[in-house]
Design an enzyme around this catalytic site. Structure first.
Site, PDB file in Angstrom:
ATOM      1  N   LYS A 230      90.431 -42.203 -51.816  1.00 49.19           N
ATOM      2  CA  LYS A 230      89.354 -41.245 -52.098  1.00 49.19           C
ATOM      3  C   LYS A 230      88.001 -41.943 -52.206  1.00 49.19           C
ATOM      4  CE  LYS A 230      92.280 -37.873 -52.415  1.00 49.19           C
ATOM      5  NZ  LYS A 230      92.329 -36.859 -51.360  1.00 49.19           N
ATOM      6  N   HIS A 250      88.188 -34.304 -45.931  1.00 54.91           N
ATOM      7  CA  HIS A 250      89.432 -34.144 -46.689  1.00 54.91           C
ATOM      8  C   HIS A 250      90.360 -33.216 -45.899  1.00 54.91           C
ATOM      9  CE1 HIS A 250      91.353 -32.996 -50.845  1.00 54.91           C
ATOM     10  NE2 HIS A 250      92.009 -33.974 -50.268  1.00 54.91           N
ATOM     11  N   ASP A 297      95.811 -36.124 -45.260  1.00 56.97           N
ATOM     12  CA  ASP A 297      94.854 -36.043 -46.376  1.00 56.97           C
ATOM     13  C   ASP A 297      93.417 -36.336 -45.955  1.00 56.97           C
ATOM     14  OD1 ASP A 297      94.437 -35.571 -49.218  1.00 56.97           O
ATOM     15  OD2 ASP A 297      94.073 -37.711 -49.434  1.00 56.97           O
TER      16      ASP A 297
HETATM   17  P1  PGA Z   1      96.130 -34.366 -52.179  1.00 61.83           P
HETATM   18  O1  PGA Z   1      95.684 -35.879 -52.441  1.00 61.83           O
HETATM   19  O2  PGA Z   1      94.931 -33.787 -51.491  1.00 61.83           O
HETATM   20  O3  PGA Z   1      97.316 -34.559 -51.303  1.00 61.83           O
HETATM   21  O4  PGA Z   1      96.422 -33.667 -53.455  1.00 61.83           O
HETATM   22  C1  PGA Z   1      95.300 -36.424 -53.628  1.00 61.83           C
HETATM   23  C2  PGA Z   1      94.028 -35.839 -54.200  1.00 61.83           C
HETATM   24  O5  PGA Z   1      93.271 -35.175 -53.459  1.00 61.83           O
HETATM   25  O6  PGA Z   1      93.802 -36.070 -55.385  1.00 61.83           O
HETATM   26 MN    MN Z   2      93.521 -35.272 -51.215  1.00 62.59          MN
HETATM   27 MN    MN Z   3      98.762 -34.190 -49.836  1.00 62.35          MN
END
Ligand code: PGA
Ligand code: MN
Ligand code: MN
Ligand code: GDP
Length: 607
Positions: A230, A250, A297
């Site tokens: 992230k 994302h 993701d």
């Molecule tokens: P996710 O990934 O989008 O698969 O939940 C982790 C996040 O965004 O915190």
């Molecule tokens: Mn995510």
């Molecule tokens: Mn995911």
């Protein structure tokens, strides 16, 4: 070198001065006992996991059930991303925008320097060279994470390309790398025993966008601590993308092949815990259609030479929400996990040394050890696995991985979906009226909050392009960037945009749409809209399917039930408008004109 280095650096496998001097500076600040340069090898992974098992951080799973796999249990106060403690420290507050926390970079560095002072005492400092995306990409995006957590090292090895090859290339090409500093903030005094999950009640996840650096303190949880994900591939990369005319999003990416053998690529932006991993690994319930996975993701996209939008997945693993992932809902993920080589966090343990979570199997085990280590039975009245428990698995264990995943220049995107978790208002699928209208859909995306971030769950919030917690700069500038960058497109090859909602509820409270594999029906409709072969009804918000245009073969739903999932409700949309106005007002004039014009258009059509 010509300089005297700290004795701790004697074993450094590099002579690359910018890296050595940064590692030295961090070592002098954080005072680790040892420095370990991560080579990314199998042997190293074996040693680290053995050590983590001995320390009680990892529990080795029964190899007959889950070979080479482990379970970790976090501190109960360290289970999710901490958005309140996430900061974008640009030089000017204006550049962080209203969606981010901001502090003056010098003041923040002073504060963090105090916290990092001696924070690795008694621990090993690991240096992890990594690349997000392909090592042989045209412009590879390098990083080096320094961490005092071996759990982070082993997880980073699954999630990113790391180690010696990466270090060599950084050195050979004298490349820039993002310095990403992480400490769990739990130094050990002489003779002090460690705990299985060291962390600190005080947490800071901080980004310096101008110098492209990351400082993360106090948490061991994935999104806070695996800094390639992230922090780099979304927050820092979004700033790089703004400056270099591309997009860091994302999004999942999947390849869809029609019965006629024509291939399409779909990118989809949903907030955390709103269905990306499941859609990316979808098993279609309609005959003849095939889905293959590219990413689940994060997607990096840029316009290619022909003005087509090309996408790559910069990651190497899945960090998926465990609950709800089961043989019925997501058999492809289950098969990938069953191959082993995975690290589970905050799931429950079965008595035979396997793992379990809510939704994995229809049958609930009679006895488990829950994620807090307590005995659990179905009567316990609490979930056995934490709602944000995760599996971390190499992406190449997915049988349905598309071969294009390995192509450094990626695939052409034909459709973009924006989606969220909304009980009401948002129909199953709505096709945007135009590209500009699609950007408006993304800009106004909304979703109920989930367990993926600390804080209240189930509260509706605006989440532009599902990037609310991840935009590394001003949100209005970000939307302007979308508008500007798509000016480079060949208009004929611009993807078509759709808004989807798998989470609408019926009046009785259940899901209005079965979701999961049946979402293939929505993908098919989207492709047929692109091909001009599916019918639609024009509504003020865009085009929705006619009852006959959705392929419902084999689906046990009455016409009225389908109608409840797909319908446009004018009353609900009238109720939605003030929220949209409030949302736009918060941008303080930094929104693109084309987007405010879309809101005016929507109001006029609803009137
Ligand atoms: P996710 O990934 O989008 O698969 O939940 C982790 C996040 O965004 O915190
Ligand atoms: Mn995510
Ligand atoms: Mn995911
Ligand atoms: P991600 O975090 O965006 O990757 O979301 P996941 O794919 O991991 O899904 C998050 C949660 O939503 C899991 O509990 C899933 O079981 C659930 N989920 C995913 N897709 C659907 C769907 O189509 N319908 C319903 N009802 N739930 C879904």
């Amino acid at each position: 070198m010509g300089q005297t280095r700290l004795p701790l650096l004697a074993e450094a496998p590099t002579t690359y001065e910018p890296l050595l001097s940064w590692v030295e500076e961090v070592a002098e600040l954080t005072k680790p006992d040892r420095i370990h340069w991560v080579d990314g090898s199998e042997a190293e992974y074996r040693t680290l996991t053995d050590e983590l098992v001995a320390a009680g951080t990892l529990t080795r799973l029964n190899p007959e059930l889950f070979p080479n796999s482990f379970a970790a249990f976090s501190d109960p106060a360290d289970v999710a991303r901490v958005e309140e403690q996430t900061f974008i420290c640009s030089k000017n507050e204006r550049d962080a925008g209203f969606t981010n926390n901001w502090m003056d970079p010098d003041a923040m560095k002073e504060k963090l320097t105090g916290l990092f002072e001696g924070s690795m005492r008694g621990r090993t400092m690991y240096v992890i060279p990594f690349v997000m995306g392909h090592l042989d990409a045209e412009d590879p995006k390098f990083g080096v994470e320094i961490t005092d957590s071996a759990y982070v090292v082993t997880s980073m090895r699954i999630m990113a390309r790391i180690g010696t090859d990466v270090l060599k290339k950084i050195e050979e090409t004298r490349a820039f790398f993002v310095p990403a500093l992480h400490s769990v903030g739990a130094p050990l005094e002489e003779g002090q025993a460690d705990v299985p999950w060291p962390c600190n009640p005080e947490k800071w996840i901080v980004h310096f966008p101008e110098e492209r650096s990351i400082w993360s303190y106090g948490s061991g949880y994935g999104g806070n601590a695996l800094l390639g994900k992230k922090c780099y591939a979304l927050r820092i990369a979004s700033v790089m993308a703004r400056d270099e005319s591309w997009l860091a999003e994302h999004m999942l990416i999947l390849k869809l092949t029609s019965p006629e053998g024509k291939a399409y690529h779909v990118a989809a932006a949903f907030p955390s815990a709103c269905g990306k991993t499941n859609l990316a690994l979808l098993d279609p319930t309609i005959k003849g259609w095939k889905v293959e996975t590219l990413g689940d993701d994060i997607t990096w996209m840029r316009f290619g030479k022909q003005g087509e939008l090309r996408a790559v997945n910069p990651e190497a693993g899945l960090f998926g929400v465990a609950p709800g992932t089961g043989w019925g809902t997501n058999p492809n993920a289950m098969r990938a996990i069953a191959k082993g080589n995975s690290i589970f966090t905050n799931v429950a343990l079965t008595d035979d040394g396997g793992v379990w979570w809510e939704g994995m199997t229809d049958e609930v085990p009679a006895h488990l050890t829950d994620w807090r280590g307590d005995d659990w039975t179905p009567e316990a009245g609490r979930p056995a696995a934490h709602p944000n428990s995760r599996f971390c698995t190499p992406i190449d264990q997915i049988d349905m991985l598309a071969s294009e995943y390995f192509a450094p220049d990626g695939v052409e995107v034909n459709a973009i979906l924006f989606g969220g978790r909304r009980k009401t208002t948002i129909p199953l699928v709505t096709q945007a009226r135009s590209w500009a209208n699609g950007i408006f859909m993304g800009a106004t995306l909304s979703s109920e909050t989930t367990a993926a971030a600390a804080g209240a769950v189930g509260v509706v919030r605006r989440d532009p392009m599902a990037m609310l917690p991840f935009i590394g700069y001003d949100a209005g500038d970000y939307l302007n960037h979308w508008v500007r960058v798509s000016g480079k497109a060949n208009p004929a090859r611009l993807p078509k945009i759709f808004l989807v909602n798998w989470f609408r509820r019926t009046r009785e409270g259940g899901f209005a749409w079965p979701g999961f594999g049946d979402n293939s029906r929505v993908l098919k409709w989207a492709i047929e809209r692109i091909e001009g072969t599916a019918d639609a009804v024009e509504t003020p918000i865009g085009f929705i399917p006619t009852p006959a245009s959705l392929d419902l073969t084999g689906l046990e739903m009455t016409e009225a039930e389908v109608e409840e999932a797909v319908r446009f409700d004018a009353d609900e949309w009238h109720a939605e408008l003030p929220g949209l106005e409030d949302w736009f007002a918060r941008f303080g004039g930094s929104l693109p004109k084309s987007i405010t014009a879309e809101l005016d258009g929507l109001k006029a059509r609803l009137a």
